[in-house]
Write a protein that holds these residues in place. Structure first.
Motif, PDB file in Angstrom:
ATOM      1  N   ALA A 175     -21.397  98.705 118.720  1.00 41.94           N
ATOM      2  CA  ALA A 175     -22.436  97.866 118.217  1.00 41.94           C
ATOM      3  C   ALA A 175     -22.611  96.464 118.474  1.00 41.94           C
ATOM      4  O   ALA A 175     -23.810  95.902 118.690  1.00 41.94           O
ATOM      5  CB  ALA A 175     -22.172  97.989 116.615  1.00 41.94           C
ATOM      6  N   VAL A 176     -21.516  95.975 118.712  1.00 40.72           N
ATOM      7  CA  VAL A 176     -21.606  94.379 118.940  1.00 40.72           C
ATOM      8  C   VAL A 176     -22.225  94.189 120.357  1.00 40.72           C
ATOM      9  O   VAL A 176     -22.849  93.363 120.594  1.00 40.72           O
ATOM     10  CB  VAL A 176     -20.072  94.030 118.877  1.00 40.72           C
ATOM     11  CG1 VAL A 176     -20.268  92.460 119.405  1.00 40.72           C
ATOM     12  CG2 VAL A 176     -19.902  93.365 117.322  1.00 40.72           C
ATOM     13  N   LYS A 235     -22.675  91.165 110.803  1.00 41.04           N
ATOM     14  CA  LYS A 235     -21.823  91.825 109.867  1.00 41.04           C
ATOM     15  C   LYS A 235     -21.650  93.135 110.615  1.00 41.04           C
ATOM     16  O   LYS A 235     -22.431  93.666 111.343  1.00 41.04           O
ATOM     17  CB  LYS A 235     -22.893  92.152 108.632  1.00 41.04           C
ATOM     18  CG  LYS A 235     -23.262  90.907 107.860  1.00 41.04           C
ATOM     19  CD  LYS A 235     -24.206  91.142 106.972  1.00 41.04           C
ATOM     20  CE  LYS A 235     -24.966  89.616 106.538  1.00 41.04           C
ATOM     21  NZ  LYS A 235     -26.030  90.163 105.408  1.00 41.04           N
ATOM     22  N   LEU A 236     -20.530  93.785 110.274  1.00 38.74           N
ATOM     23  CA  LEU A 236     -20.084  94.927 111.154  1.00 38.74           C
ATOM     24  C   LEU A 236     -20.140  96.160 110.363  1.00 38.74           C
ATOM     25  O   LEU A 236     -20.061  96.375 109.188  1.00 38.74           O
ATOM     26  CB  LEU A 236     -18.643  94.791 111.432  1.00 38.74           C
ATOM     27  CG  LEU A 236     -18.359  93.395 112.689  1.00 38.74           C
ATOM     28  CD1 LEU A 236     -16.784  93.299 112.844  1.00 38.74           C
ATOM     29  CD2 LEU A 236     -18.892  93.771 114.000  1.00 38.74           C
ATOM     30  N   PRO A 237     -20.575  97.408 111.074  1.00 38.25           N
ATOM     31  CA  PRO A 237     -20.762  98.497 110.341  1.00 38.25           C
ATOM     32  C   PRO A 237     -19.465  98.988 109.624  1.00 38.25           C
ATOM     33  O   PRO A 237     -18.337  98.979 110.581  1.00 38.25           O
ATOM     34  CB  PRO A 237     -21.370  99.481 111.164  1.00 38.25           C
ATOM     35  CG  PRO A 237     -20.976  98.740 112.696  1.00 38.25           C
ATOM     36  CD  PRO A 237     -20.958  97.323 112.398  1.00 38.25           C
ATOM     37  N   THR A 238     -19.461  99.192 108.391  1.00 36.77           N
ATOM     38  CA  THR A 238     -18.129  99.898 107.834  1.00 36.77           C
ATOM     39  C   THR A 238     -18.646 100.334 106.291  1.00 36.77           C
ATOM     40  O   THR A 238     -19.761  99.957 105.979  1.00 36.77           O
ATOM     41  CB  THR A 238     -17.108  98.561 107.612  1.00 36.77           C
ATOM     42  OG1 THR A 238     -15.893  99.151 107.207  1.00 36.77           O
ATOM     43  CG2 THR A 238     -17.703  97.586 106.825  1.00 36.77           C
ATOM     44  N   ASP A 239     -17.636 101.083 105.842  1.00 38.40           N
ATOM     45  CA  ASP A 239     -17.699 101.583 104.525  1.00 38.40           C
ATOM     46  C   ASP A 239     -16.712 100.903 103.493  1.00 38.40           C
ATOM     47  O   ASP A 239     -16.805 101.134 102.252  1.00 38.40           O
ATOM     48  CB  ASP A 239     -17.495 103.297 104.354  1.00 38.40           C
ATOM     49  CG  ASP A 239     -18.621 103.957 105.349  1.00 38.40           C
ATOM     50  OD1 ASP A 239     -19.795 103.380 105.331  1.00 38.40           O
ATOM     51  OD2 ASP A 239     -17.995 104.865 105.728  1.00 38.40           O
ATOM     52  N   LEU A 240     -16.137  99.915 104.036  1.00 36.43           N
ATOM     53  CA  LEU A 240     -15.126  99.368 103.264  1.00 36.43           C
ATOM     54  C   LEU A 240     -15.088  97.830 103.693  1.00 36.43           C
ATOM     55  O   LEU A 240     -15.043  97.378 104.745  1.00 36.43           O
ATOM     56  CB  LEU A 240     -13.912 100.031 103.323  1.00 36.43           C
ATOM     57  CG  LEU A 240     -12.526  99.609 102.713  1.00 36.43           C
ATOM     58  CD1 LEU A 240     -12.896  99.739 101.252  1.00 36.43           C
ATOM     59  CD2 LEU A 240     -11.303 100.092 103.042  1.00 36.43           C
TER      60      LEU A 240
END
Length: 724
Positions: free
Chosen positions: A148-149, A208-213
């Motif tokens: 993603a980055v 901002k990085l993809p995450t669920d937490l």
């Protein structure tokens, strides 16, 4: 890791204090102002280690520390750099150092400060991780995040980059002040060269990085650093690093002209254009292999190796603002200071016809514990009240969308005489003051732009009222700027009085400003550069003559004026006591036997910036002055300042109690030692934070009573108790 053990190097070069026939100054009880300031800024950084400070506020203290260093390098280091080139014989009268010697000492101490900053930042970063806030590196990303980055870089960052390779035909481009660049050492076909890629200021500071937490993010500069190789596909990347240049910004109108008849508006525009293009004075490097670039940067920018400073922590802390927006509301509530609402004037009895309220009695407001709204409402009333015929004011710094400017414009549009001394040389606020001066001028205000060689730093407002066939005055004297924003974070005093003699002095003060007379003498007010210094020195001499009964208490931002330093030593040597609360620079070393053993100096760094200036002389019926002037040579000799006496017994008592409480602070306060350093206070008492105490007191819904209704011990009994 014991961060508390980290101290600055003790082997700072100092002058030989052995007297000789050529020496004028005794430097055995004084220290260099720049080194003292660096000690103060370390104290700011140490607030990030206080467990009582909320987590996000700790990060803010690191940001303040870095911002302070930026300005210090741009102004103080910039000025010393000029002196070292053109006036190396300008010897510091507190340390005996030449400008070059001062610069060497500064950068030696600064290297140590950066080591501490890196350790503090690492500690705070780890604390954030406990709450799911991850400031990640490329190596710490998941495979999905890496992809993603990289896509973000290729789609959004790469297209707007401007990479360059350097050669005889393409020299190093101008590096903008406080901007970041990736600099690379390249090789192609056995030939070594350098490349440079500006990191655009308009890019987001964090991704901002993809995450669920949690709240994982990576700083944009790290992403650009990692993928910058794509900008040089035909080169081998030998080494690379991120750099940030700080340039000399010590420009003032007085350095540019030597005559009175000058258009200050045009001059300030010229200076603002020049500011970002002056000599580099510091380069920060964000990789441990900085040595690969030291020779290159020194050669290109005309620096010495010690002016290139390596730091593992972010070079620029401006990402903190974006991080604040990223974190959710609950996180910010839990990890920032509790919301504080200052006391409104209505809760003090300051309501209704405010002009009549000031006519009835003097009023003292203490920001940020009292709201600046009381002053602004008075100005709102003055703008439309038929009794007010004129408003005169000196302005140094203003807030964005200033309510005060709105009130002044409305007053002028209503046909009142409005005179504004707008100081255009308020460093780094020049453009704002230019813009506001135009708005005020367009509304019909009379504007004075400059006073040829002397900055007008005073904080004075004068309302002139018509009473039948006579005139009366309301005068406001402050220790801080007319700035609604800083009034919520700076600790200042504001006095309002209808005393006719003080009003007459203030009227003469403004008349003198209009006539270009900077050396006025008044019945009650003290003014720099004319009467502040001789009057205060005389008052100190009076305390010296009292011997052990002599007493002085000063609160200020900085203490550098050599004449006052020597006079403090004189009072001490005569047996008198001197107590001082000095937030920042203190060039006097207390506790030196035979010189300053009766002097005690403290510094308070906390949630609010201590900014008030208060001068107290004597134990019996003490004389008290408040105003805009620190005891610095620039304030006492080279600026227009005003100090106002405090006559009202109740207000004198309030100020004495305020100073007493501050001197009791044993948590946010530090004591200056004979070594010039700041040391924790260990007095065996329960922890006491003065700023917290004042917030608690102001939250009580109590109306101040007139002095004749106050209960308890008499004023002078309490004063004697305070000084015992």
């Amino acid at each position: 890791m014991d961060l508390g053990e980290n101290r600055l190097a003790d082997n700072i070069p100092v002058a030989d204090n052995t007297p000789n026939e050529n020496e004028k100054w005794d430097t055995s009880f004084t220290q260099n102002r720049e080194l003292s300031w660096l000690n103060f800024n370390r104290r700011v950084l140490e607030e990030a280690l206080d467990d009582d400070v909320p987590l996000f506020e700790k990060l803010n203290f690191i940001k303040i520390f870095c911002s302070n260093l930026d300005e210090f390098c741009m102004v103080r280091v910039g000025r010393l750099t000029d002196l070292a080139l053109f006036n190396e014989d300008n010897i510091d009268n507190k340390s005996g150092l030449t400008p070059s010697g001062e610069l060497r000492a500064i950068f030696q101490k600064m290297q140590e400060l950066y080591l501490l900053k890196d350790r503090v930042f690492e500690k705070i970063d780890r604390e954030f991780e406990k709450y799911g806030v991850y400031n990640l590196t490329i190596d710490e990303l998941t495979n999905a995040q890496v992809r993603a980055v990289k896509k973000y870089f290729q789609d959004y960052i790469f297209p707007i980059l401007s990479p360059q390779t350097l050669s005889l035909h393409r020299p190093l481009p101008f590096l903008e002040n406080k901007s970041e660049y990736v600099i690379l050492k390249l090789e192609k076909k056995g030939k070594v060269t350098y490349g440079i890629v500006p990191i655009p200021n308009f890019l987001p500071k964090i991704i901002k990085l993809p995450t669920d937490l949690g709240y994982p993010f990576i700083r944009t500069s790290k992403v650009l650093y990692e993928h910058v190789d794509l900008c040089y596909p035909k080169f081998e990347i030998l080494q690379k690093t991120i750099i940030r240049v700080t340039r000399n910004a010590d420009l003032s109108a007085d350095d540019e002209v030597s005559y009175e008849d000058v258009d200050y508006r045009s001059l300030m525009k010229k200076i603002l254009k020049k500011r970002n293009r002056l000599q580099a004075v510091r380069v920060e490097v964000n990789e441990k292999d900085k040595e690969a670039f030291v020779d290159f940067l020194c050669g290109e920018l005309g620096l010495e190796p010690d002016q290139i400073i390596q730091s593992d922590a972010p070079l620029a802390m401006d990402y903190v603002s974006e991080l604040k927006e990223y974190l959710d509301r609950d996180f910010m509530i839990n990890h920032t200071y509790d919301r504080y609402l200052p006391r409104l004037g209505e809760r003090m009895g300051f309501s209704g016809d405010l002009i009549e309220k000031v006519r009835e009695k003097d009023w003292l407001f203490s920001y940020p514990y009292d709201s600046m709204d009381s002053y602004l409402k008075l100005m709102d009333q003055a703008a439309h009240d038929d009794r007010v015929v004129s408003i005169k004011i000196t302005i140094y710094r203003l807030a964005n969308n200033s309510r005060l400017v709105d009130a002044l414009c409305r007053a002028a549009e209503a046909g009142k005489e409005v005179l504004v001394l707008m100081e255009l040389r308020a460093r780094f606020d020049e453009q704002s003051n230019l813009d506001y001066s135009r708005e005020l001028y367009d509304a019909g205000c009379d504007i004075i732009y400059g006073m040829g060689g002397y900055k007008v730093h005073s904080k004075v407002t004068l309302l002139t009222l018509k009473n039948g066939n006579s005139w009366s005055y309301i005068t406001q004297i402050g220790t801080g700027n007319y700035n609604e924003s800083t009034a919520m974070g700076y600790s200042d005093l504001s006095l309002m009085t209808a005393d006719p003699e003080i009003g007459n002095d203030a009227n003469n003060f403004f008349r003198n400003l209009q006539l270009g007379n900077l050396f006025g003498s008044y019945t009650h007010l003290l003014q720099s550069p004319s009467t502040v210094k001789p009057t205060l020195l005389d008052l100190m001499e009076n305390e010296k003559e009292k011997g052990p009964e002599g007493f002085c208490f000063f609160k200020m931002n900085s203490f550098t004026d050599r004449d006052f330093i020597d006079k403090v030593a004189d009072v001490s040597q005569a047996g008198g006591r001197v107590q001082m609360i000095i937030r920042g620079i203190n060039c006097l070393l207390p506790g030196i036997p035979g010189k300053t053993e009766n002097v005690e100096c403290r510094s308070i760094v906390g949630r609010f910036l201590e900014h008030a200036r208060v001068y107290i002389f004597g134990k019996e019926d003490p004389k008290i002055y408040i105003g805009s002037a620190d005891l610095m040579t620039r304030n006492t000799e080279h600026r227009v300042e005003i100090l106002c006496p405090v006559y009202d017994p109740q207000i004198k008592e309030e100020i004495l109690d305020f100073m007493n409480r501050q001197f009791q602070d044993n948590k946010k306060s530090r004591v200056f030692g004979p070594d010039g350093d700041l040391h924790p206070i260990e007095d065996g008492r329960d922890p006491f934070i003065a700023q917290n105490h004042f917030m608690e007191e102001s939250s009580k819904s109590l109306v101040k009573l007139p002095s004749d209704e106050k209960k308890g011990p008499s004023l002078w009994t309490r004063i004697k108790s305070f000084f015992s």
